[in-house]
Design a protein around this motif. Structure first.
Motif, mmCIF file in Angstrom:
data_model
loop_
_atom_site.group_PDB
_atom_site.id
_atom_site.type_symbol
_atom_site.label_atom_id
_atom_site.label_comp_id
_atom_site.label_asym_id
_atom_site.label_seq_id
_atom_site.Cartn_x
_atom_site.Cartn_y
_atom_site.Cartn_z
ATOM 1 N N LEU A 1 3.788 3.403 -8.536
ATOM 2 C CA LEU A 1 3.002 2.300 -7.999
ATOM 3 C C LEU A 1 3.899 1.193 -7.454
ATOM 4 O O LEU A 1 3.566 0.568 -6.434
ATOM 5 N N MET A 2 5.033 0.950 -8.085
ATOM 6 C CA MET A 2 5.977 -0.041 -7.558
ATOM 7 C C MET A 2 6.424 0.337 -6.154
ATOM 8 O O MET A 2 6.452 -0.502 -5.239
ATOM 9 N N ARG A 3 6.754 1.623 -5.974
ATOM 10 C CA ARG A 3 7.200 2.085 -4.656
ATOM 11 C C ARG A 3 6.081 1.945 -3.633
ATOM 12 O O ARG A 3 6.303 1.509 -2.492
ATOM 13 N N GLU A 4 4.861 2.313 -4.026
ATOM 14 C CA GLU A 4 3.727 2.221 -3.100
ATOM 15 C C GLU A 4 3.443 0.768 -2.721
ATOM 16 O O GLU A 4 3.144 0.469 -1.557
ATOM 17 N N ALA A 5 3.538 -0.131 -3.688
ATOM 18 C CA ALA A 5 3.281 -1.543 -3.416
ATOM 19 C C ALA A 5 4.339 -2.132 -2.492
ATOM 20 O O ALA A 5 4.023 -2.886 -1.563
ATOM 21 N N LEU A 6 5.595 -1.786 -2.715
ATOM 22 C CA LEU A 6 6.667 -2.263 -1.842
ATOM 23 C C LEU A 6 6.484 -1.739 -0.421
ATOM 24 O O LEU A 6 6.641 -2.483 0.558
ATOM 25 N N HIS A 7 6.138 -0.455 -0.316
ATOM 26 C CA HIS A 7 5.952 0.146 1.008
ATOM 27 C C HIS A 7 4.767 -0.506 1.734
ATOM 28 O O HIS A 7 4.815 -0.713 2.958
ATOM 29 N N ALA A 8 3.707 -0.833 0.985
ATOM 30 C CA ALA A 8 2.533 -1.453 1.602
ATOM 31 C C ALA A 8 2.862 -2.825 2.176
ATOM 32 O O ALA A 8 2.350 -3.208 3.233
ATOM 33 N N ARG A 9 3.723 -3.564 1.484
ATOM 34 C CA ARG A 9 4.078 -4.903 1.953
ATOM 35 C C ARG A 9 5.240 -4.888 2.942
ATOM 36 O O ARG A 9 5.354 -5.777 3.792
ATOM 37 N N ALA A 10 6.111 -3.879 2.813
ATOM 38 C CA ALA A 10 7.274 -3.767 3.700
ATOM 39 C C ALA A 10 7.422 -2.299 4.107
ATOM 40 O O ALA A 10 8.141 -1.533 3.448
ATOM 41 N N PRO A 11 6.721 -1.850 5.158
ATOM 42 C CA PRO A 11 6.680 -0.434 5.523
ATOM 43 C C PRO A 11 8.044 0.206 5.768
ATOM 44 O O PRO A 11 8.167 1.435 5.691
ATOM 45 N N GLN A 12 9.062 -0.607 6.065
ATOM 46 C CA GLN A 12 10.384 -0.025 6.286
ATOM 47 C C GLN A 12 11.012 0.491 4.989
ATOM 48 O O GLN A 12 11.985 1.244 5.034
#
Length: 245
Positions: A148-159
């Protein structure tokens, strides 16, 4: 006709037949595989006697599962968290606020060990619960899982990649840094909880991990044991009493 167990989480549905009080082969189905009714048509027999269900998923998904099961099950029984069940006693003053998955996992963990356990569930969330040798729940913690941490980071910063990378102490590329940081945060919380549990109990508690995300963490936690279908194990214990009610 048969009895089946269903563990509906935020990411996956796990189900298994209950055979003479024991769990049969576990089937794990992703919510992303499509309509639940069609998915169950491929996985289950046409008719079953009883469906015992534990759900922490959203209302819409829970209703979809119950509607699909109503087409094939003579009886559906929905598990709920209880203040006390056998030797297990829940710390929450309002037991309904404790997720039924945590309740059932603790039930199974205490039945497995009969001893003090630090129980970690690794799914959408990272949950940590401490149970003493008598079955008294001493409370717990909830945090985002590494996934979930990875998904949340990707959602806010797609790069920032949602997946990939390897754990290392100090990474030399972004994917490894993400894997190391998110897994490291979970490991640190578990280790800190382990130390506090030992202080609280006066001796170490057995560390038991369950859920879909345990593989990456277990190897870095000395003495940890895995129990992938712990919620279903607890549901089987609950179902044995429910069937006699």
């Amino acid at each position: 006709m048969s009895t089946w167990l269903f563990d509906l989480g935020n990411t996956r549905l796990k189900c298994a037949p209950l055979i003479e009080g024991r769990i049969g082969e576990v089937i794990a189905l992703s919510h992303r595989e499509g309509d639940l009714a069609n998915v169950l048509d491929r996985a289950l027999p046409a008719r079953i006697e009883v469906a015992h269900v534990a759900s922490v998923a959203g209302e819409a998904l829970r209703v979809a599962l119950l509607q699909a099961l109503a087409q094939r099950a003579r009886r559906i029984s929905l598990a709920r968290t209880q203040a006390a069940f056998g030797a297990l006693r829940i710390a929450y003053a309002q037991p309904h606020k404790l997720g039924v998955d945590r309740f059932l996992a603790m039930l199974a963990a205490h039945a497995r060990t009969g001893d003090a356990v630090l129980l970690c569930g690794v799914g959408t969330a990272l949950t940590i619960d401490l149970i003493d040798a008598s079955g008294c729940h001493l409370g717990g913690r909830i945090a985002p899982s590494p996934t979930l941490m990875r998904e949340a980071l990707h959602a806010r910063a797609p790069q920032l990649a949602e997946r990939g990378g390897d754990y290392t102490d100090f990474a030399a590329d972004t994917e490894d840094a993400l894997a190391s940081g998110c897994e490291g945060a979970a490991l640190a919380l578990i280790q800190a909880s382990r130390e506090v549990a030992q202080q609280r109990l006066g001796r170490p508690a057995q560390l038991l991990l369950h859920g879909g995300g345990v593989e990456e963490l277990t190897a870095r936690l000395p003495g940890a044991q895995q129990a992938h279908a712990l919620v279903l194990e607890g549901l089987a214990i609950w179902a044995a009493v429910d069937s006699m009610a």
